[in-house]
Design an enzyme around this catalytic site. Structure first.
Site, PDB file in Angstrom:
ATOM      1  N   CYS A 134      56.315  36.949  26.435  1.00  0.00           N
ATOM      2  CA  CYS A 134      55.436  36.559  25.371  1.00  0.00           C
ATOM      3  C   CYS A 134      56.184  36.355  24.002  1.00  0.00           C
ATOM      4  O   CYS A 134      55.951  35.555  23.088  1.00  0.00           O
ATOM      5  CB  CYS A 134      54.426  37.702  25.094  1.00  0.00           C
ATOM      6  SG  CYS A 134      53.760  38.911  26.535  1.00  0.00           S
ATOM      7  N   CYS A 150      38.861  32.522  45.486  1.00  0.00           N
ATOM      8  CA  CYS A 150      39.946  32.601  45.416  1.00  0.00           C
ATOM      9  C   CYS A 150      39.440  34.508  45.201  1.00  0.00           C
ATOM     10  O   CYS A 150      39.060  35.003  43.985  1.00  0.00           O
ATOM     11  CB  CYS A 150      41.614  32.619  44.899  1.00  0.00           C
ATOM     12  SG  CYS A 150      41.728  31.178  45.202  1.00  0.00           S
ATOM     13  N   SER A 175      48.235  24.898  43.951  1.00  0.00           N
ATOM     14  CA  SER A 175      47.729  26.627  44.143  1.00  0.00           C
ATOM     15  C   SER A 175      47.869  26.866  45.979  1.00  0.00           C
ATOM     16  O   SER A 175      47.012  25.842  46.509  1.00  0.00           O
ATOM     17  CB  SER A 175      47.245  26.771  43.672  1.00  0.00           C
ATOM     18  OG  SER A 175      46.766  27.216  42.251  1.00  0.00           O
ATOM     19  N   ASP A 190      29.869  60.851  57.076  1.00  0.00           N
ATOM     20  CA  ASP A 190      29.604  61.397  57.813  1.00  0.00           C
ATOM     21  C   ASP A 190      31.385  61.097  59.219  1.00  0.00           C
ATOM     22  O   ASP A 190      30.642  62.191  60.474  1.00  0.00           O
ATOM     23  CB  ASP A 190      28.116  60.755  58.555  1.00  0.00           C
ATOM     24  CG  ASP A 190      27.826  61.132  59.666  1.00  0.00           C
ATOM     25  OD1 ASP A 190      27.329  62.431  59.607  1.00  0.00           O
ATOM     26  OD2 ASP A 190      26.950  60.097  60.103  1.00  0.00           O
TER      27      ASP A 190
HETATM   28  N1  SAM Z   1      41.695  26.120  40.649  1.00  0.00           N
HETATM   29  C1  SAM Z   1      43.254  25.950  40.162  1.00  0.00           C
HETATM   30  C2  SAM Z   1      44.308  25.960  40.891  1.00  0.00           C
HETATM   31  O1  SAM Z   1      43.725  27.073  41.856  1.00  0.00           O
HETATM   32  O2  SAM Z   1      45.368  25.615  40.896  1.00  0.00           O
HETATM   33  C3  SAM Z   1      43.848  26.240  38.639  1.00  0.00           C
HETATM   34  C4  SAM Z   1      42.969  26.881  37.739  1.00  0.00           C
HETATM   35  S1  SAM Z   1      43.599  28.310  38.600  1.00  0.00           S
HETATM   36  C5  SAM Z   1      43.110  29.704  37.231  1.00  0.00           C
HETATM   37  C6  SAM Z   1      45.458  28.677  37.462  1.00  0.00           C
HETATM   38  C7  SAM Z   1      46.184  29.339  38.457  1.00  0.00           C
HETATM   39  O3  SAM Z   1      46.057  30.537  38.237  1.00  0.00           O
HETATM   40  C8  SAM Z   1      46.085  29.215  39.815  1.00  0.00           C
HETATM   41  O4  SAM Z   1      47.562  29.312  40.392  1.00  0.00           O
HETATM   42  C9  SAM Z   1      46.281  30.535  40.522  1.00  0.00           C
HETATM   43  O5  SAM Z   1      46.117  31.003  41.775  1.00  0.00           O
HETATM   44  C10 SAM Z   1      46.341  31.373  39.621  1.00  0.00           C
HETATM   45  N2  SAM Z   1      45.608  32.549  38.885  1.00  0.00           N
HETATM   46  C11 SAM Z   1      44.336  33.070  39.102  1.00  0.00           C
HETATM   47  N3  SAM Z   1      44.274  34.440  39.386  1.00  0.00           N
HETATM   48  C12 SAM Z   1      45.205  35.298  39.556  1.00  0.00           C
HETATM   49  C13 SAM Z   1      45.920  36.467  39.332  1.00  0.00           C
HETATM   50  N4  SAM Z   1      44.780  36.795  39.250  1.00  0.00           N
HETATM   51  N5  SAM Z   1      46.956  36.856  38.782  1.00  0.00           N
HETATM   52  C14 SAM Z   1      47.878  36.107  39.120  1.00  0.00           C
HETATM   53  N6  SAM Z   1      47.642  34.446  39.125  1.00  0.00           N
HETATM   54  C15 SAM Z   1      46.145  34.432  39.429  1.00  0.00           C
HETATM   55 FE1  SF4 Z   2      40.435  30.374  40.652  1.00  0.00          FE
HETATM   56 FE2  SF4 Z   2      41.707  28.309  41.620  1.00  0.00          FE
HETATM   57 FE3  SF4 Z   2      41.171  29.995  43.280  1.00  0.00          FE
HETATM   58 FE4  SF4 Z   2      39.169  28.056  41.655  1.00  0.00          FE
HETATM   59  S1  SF4 Z   2      41.084  27.439  42.668  1.00  0.00           S
HETATM   60  S2  SF4 Z   2      38.865  30.802  42.822  1.00  0.00           S
HETATM   61  S3  SF4 Z   2      39.945  27.969  39.863  1.00  0.00           S
HETATM   62  S4  SF4 Z   2      42.388  30.320  41.875  1.00  0.00           S
END
Ligand code: SAM
Ligand code: SF4
Length: 548
Positions: free
Chosen positions: A280, A50, A146, A516
């Site tokens: 928080c 992603c 996700s 350019d």
């Molecule tokens: N790979 C799995 C997934 O994507 O669901 C689990 C790990 S992922 C890091 C966990 C969640 O963090 C996901 O829902 C993803 O969309 C979110 N996430 C990752 N990078 C992010 C960012 N820069 N800002 C907000 N949410 C984020």
């Molecule tokens: Fe990051 Fe989850 Fe996307 Fe993988 S799937 S790149 S861990 S947000």
């Protein structure tokens, strides 16, 4: 990957001089927050890339032996559950690609009789469908899937991989299996998927889904900028315009989501507003990274290795004392709040935009890169005895995979910028916008790739290399009365010497090409900020520092 800035690993003194602190339960912090929710990362690996989470080449991975084993995870989970944790969420990386996932789930469900009430998982859904029935059988109670777009074409651009259908199949199956809680996580980015929020809400009309819109957060190298982040209030206004009949749903006390429901809809939607309205004050989460560090806050810099303690023979009491010390050091609110003034005070942000990388401390990923910054570092191209320039002899060096990315920025007047960018389209749909000389970005991209290949003929002491791949990517950013083209060049090779110079040359020449092609409209365009943003491979190790 979604791995917040880690500057260094710090060890805490875990004997507090304050009696009151010692009397507090291990998982209660100085702001009376009781931590009942533990997130465990099962792996650093992922089967997607992603764009908001990891670079195309993935993140530097810890060696396999550094990752927690299943017995180690279960030992920590037991310790936490015995101290009051009632909910565990498995995450990553992508948790479903961990080979011993079922074994782990079996172990975790055994903790139910010790007080564990819920086991959740956050997954991208790619490899989930086949495993889902068994996961439910082993006690999975909630799933956060996700999904950032419902457009299959955009999915491939956003995740840099195919697999949209697999995610949808996982979602459908999860719903039909009747999992207790099913949520869809959608990270919203302006100009990328913010136009889809109403369609996402529509999904909850006759499905028992909770759609959660997440404010885009800054992490290492994900090129966060405040213009891409869409504040939740803006999204709420957009959804309300489409569905005037929405009402607030009562949130649970520690809920990170503000929930709403459209009248008559089966499911609901909500916002995780970590950037514009943090939660928080009621945070009850702790995290364990895949390599066994405990983190009290997602954004916190300090981490402590519970893995090293366990492998060094520490007793449960020692582990608990350390966990308690980390919890007690938890700050009242997270550091990413420092980004917030930029959102509310544009005038103070303005100088940051010109040279954004100068305002951020470099982020070093490991000790090796720290060492290479030390005063013993010497110039490899200078012969120490004669003081003359020389080409480095790489004959004895190992052939390894080397990757480097470099960045440059060209700041243009709005008139010139708009000749490159169609203001009505997101970047990935910008093809074919041409000024009088042609499609600027395509020409600059080809120029950068060509330049990478020619680096050794331009820079006298550079070795000629067999490049595997060179990519040049652009991000367009309108900043009031000007526009920036942020150029990122990534080069990889299998070789004896690094490709930083190739990446820098590509980023520089791509910027020169944009200049350019635009100079007739803006002869005062400024090229700035040429620097290496990350490298991996080779003896000097890996590093990453913030780009724009
Ligand atoms: N790979 C799995 C997934 O994507 O669901 C689990 C790990 S992922 C890091 C966990 C969640 O963090 C996901 O829902 C993803 O969309 C979110 N996430 C990752 N990078 C992010 C960012 N820069 N800002 C907000 N949410 C984020
Ligand atoms: Fe990051 Fe989850 Fe996307 Fe993988 S799937 S790149 S861990 S947000």
């Amino acid at each position: 990957m979604y791995r917040p800035t880690r500057i260094f690993t710090r060890r805490f003194n875990f004997r507090s001089p304050h009696r009151d602190v010692e009397r507090l339960p291990a998982l209660t912090d100085m702001f009376n927050r009781h931590h009942t929710y533990l997130r465990i990362s099962l792996t650093e690996r992922c089967n997607l890339r992603c764009t908001y989470c990891m670079p195309e080449e993935g993140v530097p991975l810890s060696p396999k032996e550094d990752i927690l084993t299943t017995p180690e995870i279960l030992k920590l989970a037991t310790l936490f559950v015995n101290q009051g944790v009632t909910k565990i969420r498995l995450t990553g990386g992508e948790p479903t690609i961990r080979p011993d996932l079922f074994e782990l789930m079996t172990g975790l469900s055994g903790l139910r009789n010790q007080g564990l009430k819920a086991i959740g998982m956050t997954s991208n859904g790619i490899a989930l469908k086949r495993k889902l029935p068994k996961l439910l059988e082993y006690g999975l109670t909630s799933l956060n899937l996700s999904l950032d777009t419902i457009n299959p074409f955009k999915f491939q651009i956003l995740t840099r991989r195919k697999g949209f259908e697999k995610v949808i199949e996982s979602l459908d199956l999860a719903e039909s299996l009747g999992i207790q809680q099913l949520k869809v996580n959608c990270v919203v980015m302006r100009g990328v998927n913010d136009m889809e929020v109403v369609d996402f809400v529509q999904l909850s009309e006759d499905r028992n889904l909770s759609i959660r819109f997440i404010e885009y957060m800054p992490f290492d190298g994900n090129r966060w900028n405040d213009k891409k982040m869409v504040p939740y209030k803006e999204l709420l206004a957009k959804i309300t315009a489409a569905y005037p009949n929405i009402s607030k749903v009562q949130d649970d006390p520690n809920d990170t989501t503000k929930h709403y429901r459209v009248a008559g809809f089966k499911g609901n939607f909500g916002f995780i507003s970590s950037m514009t309205d943090h939660f928080c004050g009621t945070c009850n989460r702790l995290r364990i990274t895949a390599d066994g560090n405990i983190k009290a806050c997602l954004f916190g810099a300090a981490e402590v290795s519970l893995r090293d303690m366990m492998r060094g023979g520490s007793s449960d009491e020692d582990l608990l004392a350390m966990i308690s010390a980390v919890v007690k050091k938890k700050k009242p609110k997270h550091a990413a709040q420092e980004f917030i003034p930029r959102l509310t005070m544009p005038s103070s942000f303005a100088p940051l935009i010109k040279t954004p990388f100068l305002n951020k401390a470099p982020i070093f990923r490991n000790n090796q890169s720290m060492r290479s910054q030390s005063s013993d570092a010497r110039l490899s191209h200078i012969d120490p005895s004669s003081g003359k320039a020389k080409m480095v002899d790489v004959g004895d060096k190992a052939v390894t995979k080397r990757v480097a990315s470099a960045q440059s920025i060209i700041t243009l007047s709005l008139a010139a910028f708009r000749q490159i960018r169609d203001p009505n389209k997101p970047y990935h749909l910008q093809d074919g916008v041409a000024n009088k000389k042609g499609d600027v970005l395509t020409v600059a991209q080809i120029a950068g790739i060509q330049a990478a290949k020619m680096t050794s003929s331009l820079i006298p002491l550079c070795h000629p290399l067999q490049i595997n791949k060179a990519d040049v990517d652009f991000e367009l950013r309108e900043t009031g009365d000007s526009g920036e083209v942020i150029i990122t060049a990534t080069v990889s090779c299998q070789g004896k010497t690094g490709v930083e110079m190739e990446a820098l040359t590509a980023a520089s020449v791509a910027a020169l090409t944009v200049f350019d092609m635009c100079k007739a409209v803006d002869p005062r365009a400024v090229i700035s900020g040429i620097h290496v943003i990350r490298k991996s491979g080779g003896r000097s190790g890996s590093f990453e520092q913030n780009g724009s």
